[in-house]
Design a protein around this motif. Structure first.
Motif, mmCIF file in Angstrom:
data_model
loop_
_atom_site.group_PDB
_atom_site.id
_atom_site.type_symbol
_atom_site.label_atom_id
_atom_site.label_comp_id
_atom_site.label_asym_id
_atom_site.label_seq_id
_atom_site.Cartn_x
_atom_site.Cartn_y
_atom_site.Cartn_z
ATOM 1 N N ALA A 115 -1.794 -0.111 -9.837
ATOM 2 C CA ALA A 115 -2.880 0.222 -8.826
ATOM 3 C C ALA A 115 -3.128 1.698 -8.410
ATOM 4 O O ALA A 115 -3.859 2.243 -8.332
ATOM 5 N N GLY A 116 -1.871 2.282 -8.356
ATOM 6 C CA GLY A 116 -1.478 3.602 -7.887
ATOM 7 C C GLY A 116 -1.998 4.754 -9.088
ATOM 8 O O GLY A 116 -2.607 5.627 -8.791
ATOM 9 N N GLY A 146 -2.987 -13.395 -11.149
ATOM 10 C CA GLY A 146 -2.555 -12.985 -9.983
ATOM 11 C C GLY A 146 -2.145 -11.544 -9.858
ATOM 12 O O GLY A 146 -2.477 -10.919 -8.663
ATOM 13 N N LEU A 147 -1.803 -10.875 -10.811
ATOM 14 C CA LEU A 147 -1.649 -9.305 -10.796
ATOM 15 C C LEU A 147 -2.973 -8.425 -10.600
ATOM 16 O O LEU A 147 -3.108 -7.677 -10.162
ATOM 17 N N THR A 148 -3.732 -9.192 -11.187
ATOM 18 C CA THR A 148 -5.271 -8.565 -11.276
ATOM 19 C C THR A 148 -5.781 -8.686 -9.726
ATOM 20 O O THR A 148 -6.175 -7.520 -9.286
ATOM 21 N N SER A 164 -6.600 -5.757 -4.633
ATOM 22 C CA SER A 164 -6.507 -5.915 -3.218
ATOM 23 C C SER A 164 -6.046 -4.311 -2.719
ATOM 24 O O SER A 164 -6.380 -3.947 -1.851
ATOM 25 N N LEU A 165 -4.905 -4.068 -3.715
ATOM 26 C CA LEU A 165 -4.369 -2.709 -3.452
ATOM 27 C C LEU A 165 -5.508 -1.477 -3.533
ATOM 28 O O LEU A 165 -5.268 -0.658 -2.811
ATOM 29 N N GLU A 223 0.747 -1.298 0.022
ATOM 30 C CA GLU A 223 0.059 -0.193 -0.160
ATOM 31 C C GLU A 223 0.821 1.294 0.096
ATOM 32 O O GLU A 223 0.592 2.215 -0.728
ATOM 33 N N ARG A 224 1.777 1.165 0.814
ATOM 34 C CA ARG A 224 2.659 2.513 0.844
ATOM 35 C C ARG A 224 3.417 2.659 -0.563
ATOM 36 O O ARG A 224 3.928 3.841 -0.995
ATOM 37 N N GLY A 225 3.509 1.499 -1.495
ATOM 38 C CA GLY A 225 4.181 1.623 -2.691
ATOM 39 C C GLY A 225 3.398 2.595 -3.679
ATOM 40 O O GLY A 225 3.724 2.795 -4.667
ATOM 41 N N THR A 226 2.076 2.199 -3.328
ATOM 42 C CA THR A 226 0.913 2.953 -4.330
ATOM 43 C C THR A 226 1.008 4.567 -3.837
ATOM 44 O O THR A 226 0.483 5.013 -5.032
#
Length: 326
Positions: free
Chosen positions: A204-205, A232-234, A239-240, A166-169
């Motif tokens: 996601a971001g 998996g990426l979807t 999730s993010l 989440e922090r990465g987004t």
């Protein structure tokens, strides 16, 4: 050994991390018109956002994925060493090492696999930056998410592999807002954003940022660099995103991994050579090469009508070219 900052971003990294917005940085990003043989034949309007040009060591999407982590680290007054994970050619570890060096923060890098007599160019750079390298077996590496395992390693401020999570987004949202601020297309003209995917954190971001910018006329395509990973990426993106459901169409293309992560077959190498000769823009073999190959292939298939505006994001990673003798 102290290494001097090689860009405005590196020289002002602390103020960038603690500032209110990444938009001033993004506004310095070159945006160039590009084409491939097929996109030109299809009369597509293609531009590239050159995140790679922001900084030789911090450029690309990595600074955006690290922004949330390092911003929190500085703002909370952390003193612990930073620790993270990656492989011998990790773009993530490379960018994080330089960021920590410029900030005066110690870094411990957990590297997948055994130490070799000849370190990769990436790990050689890390050692020159006084990064502590800890080589772990693949079995140990798979345990990297385990809280007890992390506790057993020491008292560190952990950054997820690849700057994921989440922090990465948080920084990638700013990138999405920037992309949403681009002029709208003419009525009845499609607008597409394309970017490569490894962890799908940037995707996601970007989805959050574009949706927050009220751009319902844009669709977003993530191009997976991994084999059989689109599902998996979807799920990772969903999730993010959590409850922040995007108001725009998006999907992940899974057919352009070119044999799998890190694979760089001859036909892809030929494509990259031709593109770089024509455009004078270097691509990295892992991500942006496959991104541009996907653009060219989809254009040849007639996926988009003529006049479609396509924005591709160059996510950097050029230091990884050394692993392919490029």
């Amino acid at each position: 050994m102290a290494i001097k900052p090689s860009s405005t971003l590196a020289a002002n990294l602390k103020s960038v991390l603690l500032g209110d917005s990444l938009l001033p940085l993004l506004r310095t990003t070159p945006i160039e018109r590009i084409s491939t043989a097929a996109s030109s034949a299809a009369m597509l309007d293609v531009s590239m956002v050159r995140l790679d040009a922001l900084c030789p060591t911090l450029g690309g999407n990595k600074i955006f994925k690290l922004w949330g982590y390092l911003r929190h680290y500085l703002a909370s007054g952390e003193k612990r060493p930073v620790a993270s994970f990656g492989g011998a050619y990790s773009n993530h570890l490379h960018a994080l090492a330089y960021a920590c060096h410029f900030l005066g923060v110690p870094l411990v890098a957990y590297v997948r696999g055994e130490r070799c007599d000849d370190l990769s160019p990436t790990l050689t750079d890390l050692e020159a930056l006084n990064v502590v390298l800890k080589f772990v077996s693949r079995a140990q590496y798979r345990a990297k998410e385990d809280v007890e395992w992390r506790r057993s390693q020491g008292d560190y401020y952990w950054v997820e592999e690849g700057g994921g999570g989440e922090r990465g987004t948080e920084g990638a949202v700013k990138l999405g807002r920037f992309l949403a601020s681009e002029p709208k297309c003419a009525p009845d003209t499609k607008s597409v954003v394309m970017l490569a995917c490894g962890t799908a954190t940037t995707l996601a971001g970007v989805l959050k940022g574009i949706s927050g910018g009220a751009r319902e006329d844009v669709s977003v395509i993530g191009v997976s660099a991994l084999k059989n990973a689109e599902n998996g990426l979807t799920k990772a993106v969903e999730s993010l995103l959590g409850n922040d459901k995007p108001l725009i169409d998006w999907h992940i293309e899974g057919d352009f991994h070119c044999g799998g992560f890190g694979r760089f077959p001859g036909y892809l190498a030929d494509f990259v050579q031709n593109f770089e000769t024509e455009s004078r823009i270097k691509l990295d073999p892992i991500y942006t090469a496959k991104l541009l190959f996907a653009l060219d292939t989809l254009a040849a298939q007639g996926v988009w009508p003529s006049g479609t505006k396509i924005t591709v994001v160059h996510s950097g990673g050029l230091q990884g070219r050394r692993g392919f003798q490029l």
